[in-house]
Design a protein around this motif. Structure first.
Motif, mmCIF file in Angstrom:
data_model
loop_
_atom_site.group_PDB
_atom_site.id
_atom_site.type_symbol
_atom_site.label_atom_id
_atom_site.label_comp_id
_atom_site.label_asym_id
_atom_site.label_seq_id
_atom_site.Cartn_x
_atom_site.Cartn_y
_atom_site.Cartn_z
ATOM 1 N N PRO A 125 0.800 -1.239 0.000
ATOM 2 C CA PRO A 125 0.000 0.000 0.000
ATOM 3 C C PRO A 125 0.832 1.288 0.000
ATOM 4 C CG PRO A 125 -0.661 -1.467 1.797
ATOM 5 C CD PRO A 125 0.594 -2.030 1.218
ATOM 6 N N VAL A 126 2.095 1.213 0.432
ATOM 7 C CA VAL A 126 2.884 2.457 0.524
ATOM 8 C C VAL A 126 3.890 2.622 -0.619
ATOM 9 C CG1 VAL A 126 2.589 2.707 3.024
ATOM 10 C CG2 VAL A 126 4.583 1.450 2.171
ATOM 11 N N LEU A 127 4.179 1.534 -1.330
ATOM 12 C CA LEU A 127 5.150 1.607 -2.428
ATOM 13 C C LEU A 127 4.451 1.272 -3.733
ATOM 14 C CD1 LEU A 127 8.112 -0.469 -0.903
ATOM 15 C CD2 LEU A 127 7.848 2.025 -0.915
ATOM 16 N N SER A 128 4.640 2.123 -4.741
ATOM 17 C CA SER A 128 4.072 1.734 -6.025
ATOM 18 C C SER A 128 5.222 1.532 -7.002
ATOM 19 C CB SER A 128 3.094 2.789 -6.530
ATOM 20 O OG SER A 128 3.709 4.036 -6.501
ATOM 21 N N ASP A 129 4.967 0.670 -7.987
ATOM 22 C CA ASP A 129 5.924 0.529 -9.066
ATOM 23 C C ASP A 129 7.291 0.009 -8.596
ATOM 24 O OD1 ASP A 129 6.568 0.691 -11.697
ATOM 25 O OD2 ASP A 129 7.187 2.804 -11.625
ATOM 26 N N VAL A 130 7.262 -1.002 -7.735
ATOM 27 C CA VAL A 130 8.508 -1.696 -7.365
ATOM 28 C C VAL A 130 8.300 -3.191 -7.575
ATOM 29 C CG1 VAL A 130 9.206 0.022 -5.614
ATOM 30 C CG2 VAL A 130 7.898 -1.992 -4.910
ATOM 31 N N GLU A 131 9.416 -3.888 -7.662
ATOM 32 C CA GLU A 131 9.356 -5.357 -7.731
ATOM 33 C C GLU A 131 9.852 -5.900 -6.405
ATOM 34 O OE1 GLU A 131 11.713 -6.512 -11.197
ATOM 35 O OE2 GLU A 131 11.114 -4.590 -12.054
ATOM 36 N N TYR A 132 9.357 -7.064 -6.031
ATOM 37 C CA TYR A 132 9.770 -7.659 -4.753
ATOM 38 C C TYR A 132 10.587 -8.915 -5.013
ATOM 39 C CZ TYR A 132 6.397 -4.466 -2.767
ATOM 40 O OH TYR A 132 5.708 -3.324 -2.411
ATOM 41 N N ARG A 133 11.676 -9.048 -4.272
ATOM 42 C CA ARG A 133 12.465 -10.283 -4.310
ATOM 43 C C ARG A 133 12.558 -10.806 -2.884
ATOM 44 N NH1 ARG A 133 12.685 -9.116 -8.910
ATOM 45 N NH2 ARG A 133 14.336 -9.396 -10.436
ATOM 46 N N PRO A 134 11.619 -11.642 -2.488
ATOM 47 C CA PRO A 134 11.653 -12.151 -1.120
ATOM 48 C C PRO A 134 12.900 -12.995 -0.873
ATOM 49 C CG PRO A 134 9.612 -12.751 -2.251
ATOM 50 C CD PRO A 134 10.532 -12.204 -3.280
ATOM 51 N N ASP A 135 13.435 -12.897 0.344
ATOM 52 C CA ASP A 135 14.601 -13.699 0.712
ATOM 53 C C ASP A 135 14.232 -15.180 0.645
ATOM 54 O OD1 ASP A 135 15.876 -11.341 1.271
ATOM 55 O OD2 ASP A 135 15.929 -11.609 3.442
ATOM 56 N N PRO A 136 15.026 -15.995 -0.026
ATOM 57 C CA PRO A 136 14.737 -17.439 -0.045
ATOM 58 C C PRO A 136 14.808 -18.027 1.362
ATOM 59 C CG PRO A 136 16.434 -16.871 -1.657
ATOM 60 C CD PRO A 136 16.174 -15.632 -0.853
ATOM 61 N N THR A 137 15.758 -17.523 2.161
ATOM 62 C CA THR A 137 15.858 -17.931 3.563
ATOM 63 C C THR A 137 15.851 -16.666 4.411
ATOM 64 O OG1 THR A 137 17.327 -19.697 2.849
ATOM 65 C CG2 THR A 137 17.270 -19.242 5.212
ATOM 66 N N PRO A 138 14.842 -16.473 5.266
ATOM 67 C CA PRO A 138 14.811 -15.255 6.066
ATOM 68 C C PRO A 138 16.015 -15.153 6.998
ATOM 69 C CG PRO A 138 12.741 -16.481 6.254
ATOM 70 C CD PRO A 138 13.701 -17.357 5.510
ATOM 71 N N ASP A 139 16.449 -13.916 7.231
ATOM 72 C CA ASP A 139 17.518 -13.642 8.191
ATOM 73 C C ASP A 139 18.869 -14.239 7.783
ATOM 74 O OD1 ASP A 139 18.134 -12.175 10.417
ATOM 75 O OD2 ASP A 139 17.765 -13.795 11.842
ATOM 76 N N ALA A 140 19.058 -14.455 6.507
ATOM 77 C CA ALA A 140 20.363 -14.952 6.046
ATOM 78 C C ALA A 140 21.357 -13.800 5.888
ATOM 79 C CB ALA A 140 20.203 -15.719 4.741
ATOM 80 N N GLY A 141 20.881 -12.565 6.098
ATOM 81 C CA GLY A 141 21.781 -11.412 6.071
ATOM 82 C C GLY A 141 21.669 -10.600 4.792
ATOM 83 N N PRO A 142 22.183 -9.360 4.840
ATOM 84 C CA PRO A 142 22.035 -8.462 3.689
ATOM 85 C C PRO A 142 22.723 -8.950 2.416
ATOM 86 C CG PRO A 142 23.365 -7.446 5.421
ATOM 87 C CD PRO A 142 22.831 -8.709 5.996
ATOM 88 N N LEU A 143 23.827 -9.658 2.575
ATOM 89 C CA LEU A 143 24.525 -10.149 1.374
ATOM 90 C C LEU A 143 23.670 -11.196 0.647
ATOM 91 C CD1 LEU A 143 27.194 -9.793 -0.126
ATOM 92 C CD2 LEU A 143 28.171 -11.608 1.287
ATOM 93 N N ALA A 144 23.006 -12.033 1.433
ATOM 94 C CA ALA A 144 22.108 -13.032 0.832
ATOM 95 C C ALA A 144 20.911 -12.344 0.174
ATOM 96 C CB ALA A 144 21.625 -14.019 1.902
ATOM 97 N N GLY A 145 20.398 -11.288 0.827
ATOM 98 C CA GLY A 145 19.287 -10.528 0.245
ATOM 99 C C GLY A 145 19.696 -9.889 -1.072
ATOM 100 N N LEU A 146 20.912 -9.349 -1.088
ATOM 101 C CA LEU A 146 21.421 -8.726 -2.317
ATOM 102 C C LEU A 146 21.579 -9.775 -3.415
ATOM 103 C CD1 LEU A 146 22.559 -6.221 -3.758
ATOM 104 C CD2 LEU A 146 24.783 -6.731 -2.721
ATOM 105 N N ASP A 147 22.057 -10.921 -3.054
ATOM 106 C CA ASP A 147 22.235 -12.022 -4.007
ATOM 107 C C ASP A 147 20.890 -12.362 -4.675
ATOM 108 O OD1 ASP A 147 23.388 -14.074 -5.396
ATOM 109 O OD2 ASP A 147 23.786 -15.344 -3.649
ATOM 110 N N ALA A 148 19.859 -12.517 -3.846
ATOM 111 C CA ALA A 148 18.533 -12.857 -4.389
ATOM 112 C C ALA A 148 18.002 -11.724 -5.271
ATOM 113 C CB ALA A 148 17.563 -13.147 -3.243
ATOM 114 N N ALA A 149 18.248 -10.492 -4.864
ATOM 115 C CA ALA A 149 17.745 -9.353 -5.640
ATOM 116 C C ALA A 149 18.427 -9.247 -7.000
ATOM 117 C CB ALA A 149 17.944 -8.064 -4.845
ATOM 118 N N LEU A 150 19.683 -9.677 -7.056
ATOM 119 C CA LEU A 150 20.436 -9.585 -8.318
ATOM 120 C C LEU A 150 20.074 -10.692 -9.298
ATOM 121 C CD1 LEU A 150 23.983 -8.745 -6.911
ATOM 122 C CD2 LEU A 150 22.664 -7.302 -8.479
ATOM 123 N N GLU A 151 19.462 -11.745 -8.778
ATOM 124 C CA GLU A 151 19.166 -12.893 -9.636
ATOM 125 C C GLU A 151 18.228 -12.480 -10.774
ATOM 126 O OE1 GLU A 151 18.364 -16.486 -7.341
ATOM 127 O OE2 GLU A 151 17.217 -17.166 -9.096
#
Ligand SMILES: Nc1nc2c(ncn2[C@@H]2O[C@H](COP(=O)(O)OP(=O)(O)OP(=O)(O)O)[C@@H](O)[C@H]2O)c(=O)[nH]1
Length: 196
Positions: free
Chosen positions: A61-87
């Motif tokens: 509801p607060v963000l428009s026009d973005v894509e979401y890349r959910p973490d495959p494993t929660p709390d794996a850290g920012p580097l893992a989040g970045l990895d998933a986002a780059l895929e």
């Protein structure tokens, strides 16, 4: 064509902030994550939000026009989040920031993007190169993330050890864009200080 994407890291549990989702905490009347996304969206063609799956319903509801890349494993850290986002991210250049930095203006992203000549452009503040906000060649960043994750690190800053980046002086940046331009919010006290 020279294509640009943005990634906003938002999937942390923000333990120092308390029980609430830090990225949704109000700053100057809007959630922190909105302050992170909007200036970035002004300078790139697509913005990817790297978060936990369960955050998405509150973000929509607060963000428009973005894509979401959910973490495959929660709390794996920012580097893992970045990895998933780059895929699968099809962009030559990527600007990366975190959802807890509400004062990075579009103009600063523009100057980072304009300064890109090597594998990345980072800001050195307090004697340390900062991994966000920063701009990278997507292919080089992907390689560095894979390399550092295979070394077992969770630290975002580790990618900088595997990249040949141009460094901009933090003092020059804060003189131009404001003292708190690079400030991140870890605690409620940090947020209160920035609100003052
Ligand atoms: N996608 C994703 N982002 C993360 C993850 N961990 C941290 N981040 C994000 O990376 C940025 C910096 O995170 P930190 O300050 O290290 O962690 P935090 O969760 O915000 O706060 P603390 O728990 O208090 O350290 C924040 O925008 C976080 O949301 C993760 O596992 N996945």
């Amino acid at each position: 064509m020279h294509s640009r994407a943005g990634i906003v890291l938002a999937g942390g549990f923000a333990r120092r902030f308390g029980d609430r989702d830090k990225t949704l905490a109000e700053f100057r009347g809007r959630p922190l994550i909105v302050h992170a996304v909007e200036p970035l969206r002004a300078v790139v063609e697509r913005v990817v939000v790297s978060c936990r799956r369960e955050q998405r319903p509150a973000f929509e509801p607060v963000l428009s026009d973005v894509e979401y890349r959910p973490d495959p494993t929660p709390d794996a850290g920012p580097l893992a989040g970045l990895d998933a986002a780059l895929e699968g991210l099809e962009a030559e250049t990527v600007a990366v920031t975190s959802a807890d930095r509400p004062l990075v203006p579009a103009g600063l992203y523009r100057s980072l993007l304009d300064s890109l000549s090597k594998e990345g452009v980072v800001i050195r503040a307090d004697g340390i190169d900062q991994p966000v906000p920063a701009v990278f060649e997507t292919r080089a960043l992907r390689r560095a993330v894979t390399e550092q994750r295979s070394n077992g690190t969770r630290r975002l800053r580790a990618v900088l050890d595997a990249l040949d980046c141009t460094t901009l002086d933090g003092e020059t940046i804060t003189r131009q864009w404001g003292e708190d331009v690079l400030a991140d919010v870890n605690t409620q006290a940090d947020l209160d200080r920035l609100e003052e």
